[in-house]
Design a protein around this motif. Structure first.
Motif, PDB file in Angstrom:
ATOM      1  N   ASN A 144       0.678  -1.413  -0.077  1.00  0.00           N
ATOM      2  CA  ASN A 144      -0.043  -0.049   0.052  1.00  0.00           C
ATOM      3  C   ASN A 144       1.099   1.072  -0.119  1.00  0.00           C
ATOM      4  N   SER A 145       2.024   1.159   1.006  1.00  0.00           N
ATOM      5  CA  SER A 145       2.692   2.166   0.989  1.00  0.00           C
ATOM      6  C   SER A 145       3.596   2.865  -0.233  1.00  0.00           C
ATOM      7  N   VAL A 146       4.206   1.632  -0.949  1.00  0.00           N
ATOM      8  CA  VAL A 146       4.670   1.836  -2.009  1.00  0.00           C
ATOM      9  C   VAL A 146       3.771   2.312  -3.303  1.00  0.00           C
ATOM     10  N   ASN A 147       2.484   1.710  -3.348  1.00  0.00           N
ATOM     11  CA  ASN A 147       1.665   2.074  -4.114  1.00  0.00           C
ATOM     12  C   ASN A 147       1.019   3.475  -4.002  1.00  0.00           C
ATOM     13  N   ARG A 148       1.108   3.932  -2.779  1.00  0.00           N
ATOM     14  CA  ARG A 148       0.738   5.424  -2.722  1.00  0.00           C
ATOM     15  C   ARG A 148       1.917   6.395  -3.321  1.00  0.00           C
ATOM     16  N   ILE A 149       3.142   5.845  -2.997  1.00  0.00           N
ATOM     17  CA  ILE A 149       4.282   6.682  -3.359  1.00  0.00           C
ATOM     18  C   ILE A 149       4.309   6.815  -4.867  1.00  0.00           C
ATOM     19  N   LEU A 150       4.010   5.580  -5.503  1.00  0.00           N
ATOM     20  CA  LEU A 150       3.925   5.512  -6.941  1.00  0.00           C
ATOM     21  C   LEU A 150       2.871   6.517  -7.609  1.00  0.00           C
ATOM     22  N   ASP A 151       1.776   6.119  -7.102  1.00  0.00           N
ATOM     23  CA  ASP A 151       0.527   7.038  -7.244  1.00  0.00           C
ATOM     24  C   ASP A 151       0.758   8.448  -7.378  1.00  0.00           C
ATOM     25  N   HIS A 152       1.366   8.857  -6.415  1.00  0.00           N
ATOM     26  CA  HIS A 152       1.652  10.377  -6.105  1.00  0.00           C
ATOM     27  C   HIS A 152       2.606  10.912  -7.261  1.00  0.00           C
ATOM     28  N   SER A 153       3.566  10.191  -7.309  1.00  0.00           N
ATOM     29  CA  SER A 153       4.504  10.573  -8.265  1.00  0.00           C
ATOM     30  C   SER A 153       3.909  10.659  -9.700  1.00  0.00           C
ATOM     31  N   ARG A 154       3.063   9.735 -10.128  1.00  0.00           N
ATOM     32  CA  ARG A 154       2.286   9.675 -11.490  1.00  0.00           C
ATOM     33  C   ARG A 154       1.749  10.914 -11.488  1.00  0.00           C
ATOM     34  N   MET A 155       0.940  11.115 -10.393  1.00  0.00           N
ATOM     35  CA  MET A 155      -0.187  12.341 -10.524  1.00  0.00           C
ATOM     36  C   MET A 155       0.652  13.562 -10.607  1.00  0.00           C
ATOM     37  N   GLU A 156       1.732  13.743 -10.012  1.00  0.00           N
ATOM     38  CA  GLU A 156       2.693  14.882 -10.112  1.00  0.00           C
ATOM     39  C   GLU A 156       3.251  15.088 -11.422  1.00  0.00           C
ATOM     40  N   ALA A 157       3.398  13.951 -11.912  1.00  0.00           N
ATOM     41  CA  ALA A 157       3.986  13.902 -13.606  1.00  0.00           C
ATOM     42  C   ALA A 157       2.690  14.159 -14.418  1.00  0.00           C
ATOM     43  N   LYS A 158       1.534  14.171 -13.917  1.00  0.00           N
ATOM     44  CA  LYS A 158       0.524  14.047 -15.012  1.00  0.00           C
ATOM     45  C   LYS A 158       0.139  12.970 -15.625  1.00  0.00           C
ATOM     46  N   MET A 159       0.535  11.814 -15.233  1.00  0.00           N
ATOM     47  CA  MET A 159       0.731  10.411 -16.174  1.00  0.00           C
ATOM     48  C   MET A 159      -0.325   9.591 -15.695  1.00  0.00           C
ATOM     49  N   MET A 160      -1.233  10.090 -14.891  1.00  0.00           N
ATOM     50  CA  MET A 160      -2.391   9.249 -14.291  1.00  0.00           C
ATOM     51  C   MET A 160      -3.356   8.823 -15.231  1.00  0.00           C
ATOM     52  N   LEU A 162       0.669  11.387   2.365  1.00  0.00           N
ATOM     53  CA  LEU A 162       0.196  11.503   0.773  1.00  0.00           C
ATOM     54  C   LEU A 162      -1.189  11.387   0.503  1.00  0.00           C
ATOM     55  N   GLY A 163      -2.004  10.501   1.430  1.00  0.00           N
ATOM     56  CA  GLY A 163      -3.293  10.340   1.094  1.00  0.00           C
ATOM     57  C   GLY A 163      -4.473  11.704   0.551  1.00  0.00           C
ATOM     58  N   LEU A 164      -4.201  12.799   1.257  1.00  0.00           N
ATOM     59  CA  LEU A 164      -5.028  13.942   0.934  1.00  0.00           C
ATOM     60  C   LEU A 164      -4.622  14.476  -0.238  1.00  0.00           C
ATOM     61  N   SER A 165      -3.204  14.345  -0.328  1.00  0.00           N
ATOM     62  CA  SER A 165      -2.617  15.185  -1.730  1.00  0.00           C
ATOM     63  C   SER A 165      -2.980  14.286  -2.984  1.00  0.00           C
ATOM     64  N   ILE A 216     -17.357   9.093 -12.958  1.00  0.00           N
ATOM     65  CA  ILE A 216     -16.153   9.063 -12.347  1.00  0.00           C
ATOM     66  C   ILE A 216     -15.249   7.634 -12.836  1.00  0.00           C
ATOM     67  N   ASP A 217     -14.113   7.621 -12.151  1.00  0.00           N
ATOM     68  CA  ASP A 217     -13.167   6.241 -12.086  1.00  0.00           C
ATOM     69  C   ASP A 217     -13.409   5.896 -10.776  1.00  0.00           C
ATOM     70  N   GLU A 218     -14.405   4.742 -10.700  1.00  0.00           N
ATOM     71  CA  GLU A 218     -14.731   4.276  -9.492  1.00  0.00           C
ATOM     72  C   GLU A 218     -13.584   3.966  -8.499  1.00  0.00           C
ATOM     73  N   GLU A 219     -12.630   3.384  -9.437  1.00  0.00           N
ATOM     74  CA  GLU A 219     -11.494   2.638  -8.302  1.00  0.00           C
ATOM     75  C   GLU A 219     -10.913   3.951  -7.656  1.00  0.00           C
ATOM     76  N   ARG A 220     -10.612   4.921  -8.395  1.00  0.00           N
ATOM     77  CA  ARG A 220      -9.773   6.305  -7.792  1.00  0.00           C
ATOM     78  C   ARG A 220     -10.713   7.003  -6.893  1.00  0.00           C
ATOM     79  N   ILE A 221     -12.370   7.069  -6.923  1.00  0.00           N
ATOM     80  CA  ILE A 221     -12.852   7.797  -6.255  1.00  0.00           C
ATOM     81  C   ILE A 221     -12.970   6.861  -4.892  1.00  0.00           C
ATOM     82  N   GLY A 222     -12.872   5.540  -5.248  1.00  0.00           N
ATOM     83  CA  GLY A 222     -12.957   4.614  -3.892  1.00  0.00           C
ATOM     84  C   GLY A 222     -11.769   4.870  -3.089  1.00  0.00           C
TER      85      GLY A 222
END
Ligand SMILES: Nc1ncnc2c1ncn2[C@@H]1O[C@H](COP(=O)(O)OP(=O)(O)OP(=O)(O)O)[C@@H](O)[C@H]1O
Ligand SMILES: [Mg+2]
Length: 484
Positions: A311-327, A449-452, A371-377
């Motif tokens: 979970n932790s690793v995924n969150r860090i990866l997600d955040h990096s991807r979002m920052e790079a606008k690659m989500m 990172l959750g709220l960000s 919505i993207d159900e998974e992301r809103i979830g």
């Protein structure tokens, strides 16, 4: 208070210089015109002197013909005398216009009168001569000599006045030239000095601040986040200093959060790894070899920690991807309620373990959203997860859905808890990355990172996320999404 901007300072300075230069121009033009008039007058004076000289010479030559005639009585001389008389009459007439002062006019009219007297005497003499009297008589000679002498004196007097006038004018024009030269040099020096002064004042007013800004910027590159004190400078520079201070403060916070994050994440990663290592080493060493239940507990711990790590690793990866606008998103039109229900179901065991009353109060007939159900979830999991994490045992967590806005074109979800709450200052930063409220830091695990991530996801859905809180009583997190 009224402030002189840099632009105004420069403009006023240059206008002052311009006014000075224009004033000098007017002064020089006026005086050059004056000199021009004087030169013209001087030329006229020269012509007047020449005219007077000619008049005098003509009269003298007339006198010489008169003498010759009276002695020889040759009519040719008489004829010459008459011709010259006409010339003199003409010279006297034209000369009158040149007399431009009362004194000169007086002398000139006296000259004219004397000349008439001379002509009258000549006529008288020739009349007597016609009657046969012996000529020249001493009496006439003396009288005529006196008149001619007088004429000579008067004309010389006029010439003296004119030439002294001329000298005065030449002197005056040379004085004016010197004055113009002095004034030009003075104004040039003044303009240069004024220019230097204006540049000096303006440069000084900005230079100190720029140097300070430069120094502070350099310090920032070295990791010292200083501030620029209240400086005396034009408003533009002050605004720049203010912006600099805001930037420095932001960088400082970011830096602090980053350090905090690294410390925290390394702890986040190390804790499950250590637990997993301990459990697996115990299994390998054959601890609890006879106790199947204990062995199962060890395996369960390893599994849980593994999941937490992922979970932790995924969150860090997600955040990096979002920052790079690659989500990447997979939007579908659906209702929010089942998504919320699913998350609530998933988190119910945690709520139960803390004896927290977790409740969903959906509003009837909620319109669908895209919505993207998974992301809103994921957003909901973090918000409800946070609510459960930061609410003490036997607390209350409620999820509500409402339609808001004037045209009811937004669907809003509110997650309310009866937890510790968040103070006003921290409310401003909790949606920033790595942000974790210090008081809560040691009690609960999390990467900050959750709220960000939630903020990125909601923004990508064209929605908004915000929070309100009453410290000690609880917090409410809201997010709103546009109706599909
Ligand atoms: N319901 C809440 N009550 C009190 N504080 C909260 C609440 N929700 C969030 N916070 C504060 O905001 C911080 C940021 O929350 P966020 O979800 O971004 O990070 P986290 O929960 O600490 O870590 P993560 O979600 O990445 O596991 C939290 O660490 C906490 O200090
Ligand atoms: Mg969280």
């Amino acid at each position: 208070m009224f402030k002189f901007t840099l632009w105004m300072r420069l403009t006023i300075g240059y206008i002052a210089i311009l006014v000075l230069v224009i004033a000098l121009g007017v002064f020089v033009a006026f005086n050059l015109n004056q000199i021009n008039i004087l030169i013209r007058d001087t030329a006229n004076d020269g012509a007047t002197i020449a005219h007077m000289e000619q008049l005098l010479n003509t009269i003298f030559s007339q006198v010489s013909f008169e003498r010759k005639y009276l002695i020889s009585q040759d009519p040719d001389f008489r004829q010459k005398f008459r011709e010259i008389q006409d010339i003199v009459a003409n010279d006297l007439k034209t000369g009158e216009h040149r007399m431009n002062t009362d004194r000169k006019k007086k002398l000139f009219s006296e000259t004219s009168n004397l000349y008439q007297d001379y002509i009258s005497l000549f006529r008288e003499e020739t009349a007597l001569m016609a009657k046969g009297q012996k000529i020249p008589s001493k009496k006439f000679i003396q009288q005529k000599d006196e008149i001619i002498d007088s004429i000579n004196q008067k004309i010389n007097g006029i010439m003296g006045i004119v030439s002294s006038d001329r000298e005065n004018k030449i002197l005056l024009s040379s004085q004016i030239s010197i004055q113009v030269l002095n004034m030009t040099v003075f104004t040039a020096v003044l303009t240069v000095l004024l220019g230097i002064l204006i540049s000096f004042l303006n440069t000084r007013s900005i230079n100190r601040s720029i140097v300070l800004l430069q120094k502070k910027t350099k310090e920032i590159t070295e990791g010292v986040y200083g501030k620029i004190p209240d400086i005396k400078a034009p408003p533009e520079i002050k605004a720049l200093a203010n912006d600099f201070n805001t930037m420095s403060e932001k960088l400082r916070r970011l830096d602090e959060m980053k350090i905090d994050f690294i410390n925290h994440v390394s702890h986040e990663l190390r804790t499950p790894l250590t637990a997993m290592k301990e459990a697996s080493s115990m299994l390998m060493e054959g601890t609890y070899i006879d106790d199947a239940e204990k062995q199962h507990q060890l395996l369960a711990i390893t599994y849980e920690e593994c999941e937490r790590l992922i979970n932790s690793v995924n969150r860090i990866l997600d955040h990096s991807r979002m920052e790079a606008k690659m989500m990447g998103y997979r939007f579908i039109k659906c209702s929010l309620i089942p998504v919320i229900q699913h998350v609530v179901l998933k988190l119910t065991p945690i709520a139960q373990s803390k004896k927290i009353h977790l409740e969903l109060k959906p509003s009837p007939e909620l319109p669908a959203v895209r919505i993207d159900e998974e992301r809103i979830g994921q957003v909901l999991e973090n918000l409800i997860g946070n609510a459960l994490k930061f609410t003490p045992e036997k607390g209350q967590v409620t999820i509500q859905t409402v339609q808001i806005n004037r045209n009811k074109n937004l669907v809003c979800v509110a997650v309310r808890d009866s937890g510790m709450g968040i103070n006003e200052e921290d409310l401003q930063t909790i949606f920033d990355k790595y942000s974790r409220v210090r008081a809560a830091e040691n009690k609960a695990r999390g990467s900050g990172l959750g709220l960000s991530i939630a903020k990125y996801i909601i923004a990508d859905h064209g929605g908004q996320i915000w929070a309100t809180s009453e410290p000690g009583k609880g917090s409410t997190f809201f997010f709103a999404l546009p109706v599909a």
